[in-house]
Write an enzyme that holds these catalytic residues in place. Sequence first.
Site, PDB file in Angstrom:
ATOM      1  CG  HIS A 236      -4.629  -0.071   3.543  1.00  0.00           C
ATOM      2  ND1 HIS A 236      -3.905  -0.519   2.630  1.00  0.00           N
ATOM      3  CD2 HIS A 236      -5.671   0.278   2.965  1.00  0.00           C
ATOM      4  CE1 HIS A 236      -4.339  -0.489   1.704  1.00  0.00           C
ATOM      5  NE2 HIS A 236      -5.450   0.079   1.762  1.00  0.00           N
TER       6      HIS A 236
ATOM      7  CG  HIS B  91      -6.544  -0.012  -1.834  1.00  0.00           C
ATOM      8  ND1 HIS B  91      -6.981  -0.270  -0.871  1.00  0.00           N
ATOM      9  CD2 HIS B  91      -7.336  -0.576  -3.030  1.00  0.00           C
ATOM     10  CE1 HIS B  91      -8.040  -1.352  -0.843  1.00  0.00           C
ATOM     11  NE2 HIS B  91      -8.153  -1.432  -2.290  1.00  0.00           N
TER      12      HIS B  91
ATOM     13  CB  CYS C 294      -0.756  -0.086   1.169  1.00  0.00           C
ATOM     14  SG  CYS C 294      -0.077   0.025   2.862  1.00  0.00           S
TER      15      CYS C 294
END
Length: 338
Positions: free
Chosen positions: A301, A313, A253
Amino acid sequence: MQRNRTTGHRWSGAAVAAAGLLALVLAPTAASAAPATAEEAAALVEETGRQLTALDEQVHQAELTVQARQQAAADAERAAADAEGTLAQYAPQIRAIAQTGYTGGTRSRVAAFLGSDSADDLVAQMTTLELIADHTEGVLAEVAAAQAHAEEARTAADAAGAEAEAALAALHDQQAQVQAQVDAYEADFARLSAAEQTAVTTALAGPTLAAPSAETAAAAAPGPAAAVAVQTALAQVGDPYVWGASGPDGFDCSGLTQYAYAAAGISLPHSSGAQSSMGTPVSRADLVPGDVVYFYSPVSHVGLYVGDGKMVHARTFGSPVAVTSVDVSGYRGAVRVA
């Protein structure tokens, strides 16, 4: 020999400090009965995926710590080299003092008395000797101070270097431990049916949505850097998720957001938590393409907002870089870095 023993003690202390600083909570999976149903197996894989997200971020934070330690060691080494260089500059003066046979004021005064032809000559010689003695003592004092500074700087450089090496060794051990858990997770995921895999990745990464036009998203960005980042990130849709990767063919990420902004000339750390503390905080209602959105507490994240309530993402194993809703579970906030 004494210096080697001292360095060894510094290494031991640095190793303990670094190991404590970088320690990850890699607790073994709690003992439990094997899942009795496919649903239980899928739920277990999903939970493991969430845990790996947190571990992934802890490793990235440890990497930043190691980088800081390595930079501190490099700075200390330069300071030590400078101090030792300053000390070396006194070598010609020390040799000159040795060659004059300087042995102290009393003997010089006796020699002046015995070698003078008159009272005036004695006064002149004594004055000259006093000036020489003062200069010599001043040089020796400067040398002593420079030597003490050089030794202190060298000690600091040795300690910083040992700490950096210990931190790096601890990090490598942690990476190996997490990689073993990643391998186990991927093996468990592979045993699921296609439908179960889809359910797990959807639960972790959100539903896959149609990607917006890169040109449209870029046009709504607040500036050229954000526009380039959005276009770059959307161009990676479909690339695989790879733990610890920052491109060009696989991403995690924070690696994706780092890669996207690097294309725009902006350096972001490879860490979700670090990225979430950069730039200007932005409310959910004020999001524009290019904003970095972050999730969970502690942050583990990140994604890149692309407009219309969507983000791009790289979320989890088995799920490629994709576009999903920014309102998936765990949303915590956003920052504008460009």
